[in-house]
Scaffold this active site. Structure first.
Site, PDB file in Angstrom:
ATOM      1  N   HIS A   1       0.874  -1.178   0.000  1.00 28.95           N
ATOM      2  CA  HIS A   1       0.000   0.000   0.000  1.00 28.95           C
ATOM      3  C   HIS A   1       0.915   1.233   0.000  1.00 28.95           C
ATOM      4  CE1 HIS A   1      -2.725   2.978   1.890  1.00 28.95           C
ATOM      5  NE2 HIS A   1      -3.724   2.195   1.544  1.00 28.95           N
TER       6      HIS A   1
ATOM      7  N   ASP B   1       3.028  -4.411   8.072  1.00 38.50           N
ATOM      8  CA  ASP B   1       1.851  -3.573   7.894  1.00 38.50           C
ATOM      9  C   ASP B   1       0.646  -4.499   8.149  1.00 38.50           C
ATOM     10  OD1 ASP B   1      -0.448  -2.476   6.834  1.00 38.50           O
ATOM     11  OD2 ASP B   1       0.497  -1.667   5.047  1.00 38.50           O
TER      12      ASP B   1
ATOM     13  N   GLN C   1      -4.575  -4.981   7.126  1.00 39.50           N
ATOM     14  CA  GLN C   1      -5.601  -5.937   6.694  1.00 39.50           C
ATOM     15  C   GLN C   1      -5.549  -7.240   7.485  1.00 39.50           C
ATOM     16  OE1 GLN C   1      -8.010  -5.143   4.660  1.00 39.50           O
ATOM     17  NE2 GLN C   1      -7.165  -3.187   4.011  1.00 39.50           N
TER      18      GLN C   1
ATOM     19  N   LYS D   1     -10.466  -0.633  10.805  1.00 34.75           N
ATOM     20  CA  LYS D   1     -10.676  -1.824   9.967  1.00 34.75           C
ATOM     21  C   LYS D   1     -11.021  -3.031  10.841  1.00 34.75           C
ATOM     22  CE  LYS D   1      -7.337  -0.255   6.507  1.00 34.75           C
ATOM     23  NZ  LYS D   1      -8.086   0.287   5.386  1.00 34.75           N
TER      24      LYS D   1
ATOM     25  N   CYS E   1      -4.907   2.393  -3.566  1.00 38.10           N
ATOM     26  CA  CYS E   1      -3.683   2.954  -2.971  1.00 38.10           C
ATOM     27  C   CYS E   1      -2.515   1.979  -3.128  1.00 38.10           C
ATOM     28  CB  CYS E   1      -3.868   3.322  -1.495  1.00 38.10           C
ATOM     29  SG  CYS E   1      -5.151   4.523  -1.226  1.00 38.10           S
TER      30      CYS E   1
HETATM   31  N1  C6P Z   1      -6.385   0.547   2.999  1.00 36.15           N
HETATM   32  C1  C6P Z   1      -8.234   0.163   1.473  1.00 36.15           C
HETATM   33  O1  C6P Z   1      -9.323   0.442   0.990  1.00 36.15           O
HETATM   34  P1  C6P Z   1      -4.924   3.844   7.271  1.00 36.15           P
HETATM   35  O2  C6P Z   1      -5.440   4.713   6.172  1.00 36.15           O
HETATM   36  O3  C6P Z   1      -3.719   4.446   7.949  1.00 36.15           O
HETATM   37  O4  C6P Z   1      -5.978   3.391   8.232  1.00 36.15           O
HETATM   38  O5  C6P Z   1      -4.425   2.494   6.564  1.00 36.15           O
HETATM   39  C2  C6P Z   1      -3.535   2.553   5.491  1.00 36.15           C
HETATM   40  C3  C6P Z   1      -3.314   1.188   4.932  1.00 36.15           C
HETATM   41  C4  C6P Z   1      -2.061   0.624   5.029  1.00 36.15           C
HETATM   42  N2  C6P Z   1      -1.810  -0.621   4.614  1.00 36.15           N
HETATM   43  C5  C6P Z   1      -2.779  -1.388   4.059  1.00 36.15           C
HETATM   44  C6  C6P Z   1      -2.458  -2.773   3.649  1.00 36.15           C
HETATM   45  C7  C6P Z   1      -4.074  -0.873   3.927  1.00 36.15           C
HETATM   46  O6  C6P Z   1      -5.021  -1.636   3.414  1.00 36.15           O
HETATM   47  C8  C6P Z   1      -4.342   0.458   4.342  1.00 36.15           C
HETATM   48  C9  C6P Z   1      -5.692   1.067   4.099  1.00 36.15           C
HETATM   49  C10 C6P Z   1      -7.720   0.956   2.652  1.00 36.15           C
HETATM   50  O7  C6P Z   1      -7.569  -0.777   1.049  1.00 36.15           O
HETATM   51  C11 C6P Z   1      -7.849   2.414   2.416  1.00 36.15           C
HETATM   52  S1  C6P Z   1      -6.739   2.995   1.170  1.00 36.15           S
END
Ligand code: C6P
Length: 413
Positions: A130, A207, A210, A233, A371
């Site tokens: 991401h 990370d 997910q 999430k 993203c």
């Molecule tokens: N992915 C998706 O629709 P934040 O925005 O900080 O809560 O998470 C960022 C992020 C980082 N790593 C991974 C693997 C992610 O999936 C995400 C967030 C969302 O897939 C919003 S872009």
């Protein structure tokens, strides 16, 4: 809620009752929410915790000695203990509250990176990352003259182990990889990655944006050095997440931001810093949302991730099989080891059109590059449509998705 506890299978109707938003209609249709990888919906216990905090004990924390401040501080610190258990960390000093995964990764990239990286050092990421786990490393690498290397993947999104092993060397200082891909659902072989990186003396960050909602996380068993996740999430509020770091590493790292709370003593000339975890929590934090993260994590734990996972695996398998029956549809990342995310492209139909036409039928999916633009380029596609499942989704909702896509095909082909 009682009836879903201590069961091997999930009573999805009882679970759905806990999520007020699932009763709403969108464009005249019952909402079918399949965008859980972006953010999950919130159960009543989380919404109630927010209302309770603002109605009864709103106060700043770690500062006041009055009753409200003490109550708010206690609730905030209880979340830290719950997060510690959720991640299997040894101590609450290793749990830093953040806005979410993005802030956790930036904290490590800047604090650890500024203090430890030098010209010629290498940082390894995977092709699945991401932007949150790519851009901060590119930025710190540029600042320090370090190099970012990317582990290639197969066309299905599988980590290329041989290439990774060849990349590892004494120049490798840091490896940061996604645990489970948001764009494809593919799970990286993180345990092996951590062992191999440690063998050359590199640190590893996961990370967990997910993975934390679907997989059992035990940071001590994994032996990762850092792990970041977002509460929103995992059925919690937005703006509240956490970073785990091994205590010795966090102790040695400089603060990320300066301000109130992160100090021990301040003079006009110099400052001494607070102990962990407060050294990394400058300023008034997101108190309400952090407090309401506790009932979210308790909610997941009380049902059991294994029970939730079994339900989501059934949804994923059913959706994958039914989607494959649609003409001209290709699933991206069609591997066995996945979280409940299914990403697909349809011949001759742009993902954005799919998203709009599904929304017209009350069905929420995400479309685009998720993203993960470099990943889309690697797969030679502009983007995908992505359905991601949570504990409250049903097989009937998968049927709605398939019906919806059949309509899209009729309209656009
Ligand atoms: N992915 C998706 O629709 P934040 O925005 O900080 O809560 O998470 C960022 C992020 C980082 N790593 C991974 C693997 C992610 O999936 C995400 C967030 C969302 O897939 C919003 S872009």
């Amino acid at each position: 809620m009682e009836s879903v506890l201590n069961k091997k299978t999930l009573d999805v109707q009882v679970v759905r009752e806990q999520f007020p938003i699932l009763k709403r209609q969108v464009k005249g249709y019952p909402l079918v929410y399949l965008d859980n990888a972006a953010t999950s919906q919130k159960p009543k216990v989380v919404i109630d915790a927010l209302v309770e905090y603002y109605s009864n004990y709103n106060a700043n924390i770690h500062r006041g000695i009055h009753t409200l401040a003490e109550e708010a501080t206690a609730a905030y610190e209880q979340t830290r203990e719950t997060v510690r258990q959720f991640l299997g960390a040894a101590s609450t000093e290793e749990i830093i509250f953040t806005r979410g995964t993005t802030e956790g990764i930036n904290l490590v990239a800047y604090s650890w990176g500024r203090a430890n990286l030098k010209a010629g050092d290498e940082i390894i990421l995977s092709s699945l990352e991401h932007h949150s786990n790519m851009v901060p490393w590119q930025m710190i690498a540029e600042e320090k003259g370090a190099k970012v290397k990317i582990v290639p993947i197969s066309d299905e999104g599988e980590f290329n182990w041989e290439a990774f092993e060849l990349m590892l060397s004494e120049k490798t200082k840091f490896v940061s990889v996604v645990h489970a891909s948001n764009a494809l659902g593919v799970i990286n072989p993180v345990k092996k990655i951590i062992e191999a990186a440690h063998a050359v003396g590199a640190l590893v960050m996961l990370d967990g944006a997910q993975s934390s909602v679907h997989l059992d996380i035990d940071v001590q068993e994994l032996d990762c050095d850092f792990f970041a996740f977002s509460g929103h999430k995992v059925y919690g509020p937005t703006g509240a997440g956490a970073l785990y770091g091994k205590r010795a590493l966090l102790e040695a790292m400089p603060p990320f931001e300066g301000g109130g709370e992160m100090i021990k003593q301040v003079t006009y000339e110099w400052t001494t810093y607070n102990d962990l975890p407060y050294k990394f929590e400058a300023g008034t934090p997101n108190i309400a949302d952090t407090i309401a993260l506790k009932p979210a994590l308790d909610f997941v734990s009380s049902i059991g991730k294994d029970v939730i996972r079994a339900h989501e695996a059934q949804l994923l398998e059913y959706a994958t099989n039914e989607l494959k029956k649609l003409p001209g549809l290709k699933i991206m990342g069609d591997v066995k080891d996945k979280v409940s995310v299914v990403s697909f492209v349809m011949e001759g139909i742009h993902p954005q059109d799919i998203g709009i036409l599904l929304d017209n039928q009350g069905i929420a999916v995400r479309t685009g590059h998720h993203c993960a633009e470099p990943l889309m380029n690697r797969l030679c596609i502009p983007g995908t449509s992505r359905a991601s499942f949570a504990m409250y989704n049903t097989l009937e909702e998968v049927d709605s998705l398939i019906r919806g896509l059949n309509k899209v095909i009729k309209m656009l082909r």
